[in-house]
Motif scaffolding. Structure first.
Motif, mmCIF file in Angstrom:
data_model
loop_
_atom_site.group_PDB
_atom_site.id
_atom_site.type_symbol
_atom_site.label_atom_id
_atom_site.label_comp_id
_atom_site.label_asym_id
_atom_site.label_seq_id
_atom_site.Cartn_x
_atom_site.Cartn_y
_atom_site.Cartn_z
ATOM 1 N N GLU A 283 32.404 39.135 42.443
ATOM 2 C CA GLU A 283 32.905 38.192 41.437
ATOM 3 C C GLU A 283 31.794 37.309 40.890
ATOM 4 O O GLU A 283 31.849 36.885 39.728
ATOM 5 C CB GLU A 283 34.024 37.346 42.042
ATOM 6 N N ALA A 284 30.787 37.056 41.695
ATOM 7 C CA ALA A 284 29.649 36.267 41.219
ATOM 8 C C ALA A 284 28.874 37.021 40.149
ATOM 9 O O ALA A 284 28.357 36.414 39.197
ATOM 10 C CB ALA A 284 28.735 35.917 42.388
ATOM 11 N N ASN A 285 28.795 38.352 40.283
ATOM 12 C CA ASN A 285 28.067 39.176 39.303
ATOM 13 C C ASN A 285 28.921 39.554 38.097
ATOM 14 O O ASN A 285 28.381 39.933 37.064
ATOM 15 C CB ASN A 285 27.548 40.448 39.985
ATOM 16 N N TYR A 286 30.238 39.471 38.250
ATOM 17 C CA TYR A 286 31.155 39.817 37.157
ATOM 18 C C TYR A 286 32.143 38.665 36.973
ATOM 19 O O TYR A 286 33.347 38.795 37.253
ATOM 20 C CB TYR A 286 31.896 41.121 37.467
ATOM 21 N N PRO A 287 31.683 37.514 36.505
ATOM 22 C CA PRO A 287 32.526 36.310 36.447
ATOM 23 C C PRO A 287 33.742 36.431 35.551
ATOM 24 O O PRO A 287 34.732 35.722 35.748
ATOM 25 C CB PRO A 287 31.559 35.228 35.941
ATOM 26 N N ILE A 288 33.700 37.339 34.575
ATOM 27 C CA ILE A 288 34.835 37.474 33.664
ATOM 28 C C ILE A 288 36.083 37.996 34.375
ATOM 29 O O ILE A 288 37.209 37.820 33.902
ATOM 30 C CB ILE A 288 34.466 38.374 32.459
ATOM 31 N N MET A 289 35.900 38.611 35.533
ATOM 32 C CA MET A 289 37.043 39.130 36.275
ATOM 33 C C MET A 289 37.989 38.008 36.707
ATOM 34 O O MET A 289 39.179 38.224 36.885
ATOM 35 C CB MET A 289 36.577 39.927 37.487
ATOM 36 N N LYS A 290 37.476 36.796 36.860
ATOM 37 C CA LYS A 290 38.326 35.668 37.244
ATOM 38 C C LYS A 290 39.278 35.267 36.114
ATOM 39 O O LYS A 290 40.278 34.590 36.352
ATOM 40 C CB LYS A 290 37.461 34.469 37.625
ATOM 41 N N GLU A 291 38.946 35.695 34.891
ATOM 42 C CA GLU A 291 39.764 35.378 33.716
ATOM 43 C C GLU A 291 40.510 36.607 33.208
ATOM 44 O O GLU A 291 41.022 36.602 32.087
ATOM 45 C CB GLU A 291 38.863 34.833 32.600
ATOM 46 N N SER A 292 40.566 37.634 34.029
ATOM 47 C CA SER A 292 41.115 38.909 33.584
ATOM 48 C C SER A 292 42.137 39.453 34.571
ATOM 49 O O SER A 292 42.243 38.979 35.702
ATOM 50 C CB SER A 292 39.986 39.932 33.403
ATOM 51 N N ALA A 293 42.865 40.464 34.115
ATOM 52 C CA ALA A 293 43.801 41.200 34.963
ATOM 53 C C ALA A 293 43.324 42.646 35.017
ATOM 54 O O ALA A 293 43.650 43.446 34.130
ATOM 55 C CB ALA A 293 45.216 41.109 34.401
ATOM 56 N N PRO A 294 42.542 43.013 36.022
ATOM 57 C CA PRO A 294 41.996 44.375 36.088
ATOM 58 C C PRO A 294 43.052 45.401 36.456
ATOM 59 O O PRO A 294 44.074 45.079 37.072
ATOM 60 C CB PRO A 294 40.925 44.266 37.181
ATOM 61 N N TYR A 295 42.803 46.656 36.058
ATOM 62 C CA TYR A 295 43.689 47.772 36.377
ATOM 63 C C TYR A 295 43.177 48.468 37.634
ATOM 64 O O TYR A 295 41.966 48.542 37.859
ATOM 65 C CB TYR A 295 43.745 48.772 35.224
ATOM 66 N N ASP A 296 44.090 49.039 38.407
ATOM 67 C CA ASP A 296 43.680 49.690 39.656
ATOM 68 C C ASP A 296 43.298 51.154 39.469
ATOM 69 O O ASP A 296 42.966 51.844 40.425
ATOM 70 C CB ASP A 296 44.760 49.555 40.731
ATOM 71 N N ASP A 297 43.353 51.638 38.217
ATOM 72 C CA ASP A 297 42.927 53.007 37.926
ATOM 73 C C ASP A 297 42.457 53.067 36.478
ATOM 74 O O ASP A 297 42.813 52.223 35.654
ATOM 75 C CB ASP A 297 44.070 53.985 38.159
ATOM 76 N N SER A 298 41.677 54.068 36.182
ATOM 77 C CA SER A 298 41.075 54.209 34.853
ATOM 78 C C SER A 298 42.109 54.645 33.817
ATOM 79 O O SER A 298 42.933 55.530 34.080
ATOM 80 C CB SER A 298 39.944 55.241 34.919
ATOM 81 N N LEU A 299 42.041 54.026 32.644
ATOM 82 C CA LEU A 299 42.914 54.396 31.532
ATOM 83 C C LEU A 299 42.110 55.092 30.434
ATOM 84 O O LEU A 299 41.032 54.637 30.059
ATOM 85 C CB LEU A 299 43.606 53.162 30.952
ATOM 86 N N PHE A 300 42.664 56.180 29.937
ATOM 87 C CA PHE A 300 42.085 56.931 28.816
ATOM 88 C C PHE A 300 43.150 57.901 28.337
ATOM 89 O O PHE A 300 44.265 57.929 28.888
ATOM 90 C CB PHE A 300 40.807 57.674 29.242
#
Length: 351
Positions: A283-300
């Motif tokens: 989270e320190a290297n990807y700070p935007i994740m704290k403001e986001s809702a990540p997906y648990d699998d890849s979407l395409f």
């Protein structure tokens, strides 16, 4: 009878016959008024079939699992025997540290295409990005034919201020208000109009910002598509990313499809941040994740364009928000096309 006289008389006779036939077919009774039968403008058709793989908003530099999610897309594209793959923007910063990510993309041996996203120019110029992804020769907007279809890639990353269009470069767009960014340049609009005029194939548009309103001059683009379709439906669909959503909107008989982000939905800075989804070091290297809702699998999506059946078939994917979801946190209390989704829907669209 001289030959020239015979031909002249024959042509007069044929003309009378044809004229009589035409009048009989268009008249209502012998003495009634002539009824005009409007000619139906036929759609542009193709016998071709095209299968493509589409992914967008992978965000290598924002999302910790970007390599894994891209690899799933490439593996599926290979297994699905697609004719080409295309990513619709916000892909990767053009840095040496991301070479491994690019190796995953380049492991697909077929044709590969890039659409410029705004974040692709956060640290560099358009030229830098295009050079890094090996697309300098094609440029930032271009078109090509594949299996009976005409594919058009647009660049929606211009600042319009004081009537002057400026390329996105090193995050310069963040210094401008929303009504001055996300534009298609005047030169590009002229190019689009001519490019569509020249092709005799059904057309598919790709852009990062959607042309249903998010792009600064969406109305101008819509008008070009509408005018060209008056000659016979030619533009069948417009695919976009940018919003990390999952919707379909019809505008003037063109299907505008928003392809969801491969990785996450951005909730924004106006909500409390969320920690604990990833290790603290991540989270320190990807700070935007704290403001986001990540997906648990890849979407395409794997998308088939069927010319004989005049049908677009979208094979999407389902995932889940990594808890807590935006709904758990009461950021959103209802679900419609404009609400967060962790899916890309399956769709069948007739054109």
């Amino acid at each position: 009878m001289k030959r020239i006289t015979f031909l002249k008389n024959l042509s007069y006779g044929l003309g009378s016959t044809l004229l009589g036939t035409t009048l009989l077919s268009c008249s209502k009774g012998t003495d009634g008024p002539t009824v005009e039968i409007p000619s139906k403008v036929l759609p542009i058709t193709t016998k071709g079939k095209l299968r493509i793989g589409v992914i967008t908003d992978v965000h290598k530099d924002f999302f910790p699992d970007a390599d894994l999610y891209l690899q799933k897309f490439i593996d599926t594209a290979k297994q699905s025997n697609v004719d080409l793959i295309i990513q619709i923007g916000d892909f990767v910063y053009p840095h040496f540290k991301n070479d491994g990510f690019m190796q995953i993309w380049n492991s697909f041996e077929g044709p590969k295409y890039h659409v410029l996203g705004n974040h692709d120019m956060d640290t560099a110029s358009k030229s830098d990005f295009l050079t890094y992804v090996n697309q300098k020769q094609l440029g930032n907007y271009y078109s090509f034919d594949s299996n009976g279809f005409h594919l058009v890639v647009m660049d929606t990353n211009y600042i319009k201020s004081g009537g002057i269009y400026t390329d996105y470069n090193a995050k310069n767009y963040t210094k401008h208000p929303a009504n001055e960014i996300g534009y298609v340049s005047k030169e590009q609009l002229d190019w689009l109009r001519e490019d569509l005029r020249k092709t005799d194939k059904p057309c598919i548009i790709f852009s990062h910002q959607p042309f249903n309103g998010s792009a600064g001059n969406s109305k101008e683009v819509q008008e070009i598509l509408k005018e060209e379709n008056k000659k016979g439906k030619k533009i069948i669909a417009a695919f976009s990313g940018h919003l990390h959503k999952n919707w379909l909107i019809d505008i003037d008989e063109v299907s505008h499809i928003q392809v969801n982000s491969a990785s996450y939905f951005y909730v924004g800075k106006n909500h409390p941040t969320v920690t604990g989804r990833f290790p603290a070091s991540v989270e320190a290297n990807y700070p935007i994740m704290k403001e986001s809702a990540p997906y648990d699998d890849s979407l395409f999506a794997i998308i088939d364009f069927d010319g004989p059946d005049r049908e677009i078939k979208i094979q999407g994917r389902k995932s889940n928000f990594i808890a807590p979801t935006p709904y758990d946190l009461n950021y959103y209390t209802y679900v419609d096309q404009q609400s967060p989704s962790s899916n890309i829907d399956n769709r069948i669209i007739k054109f």
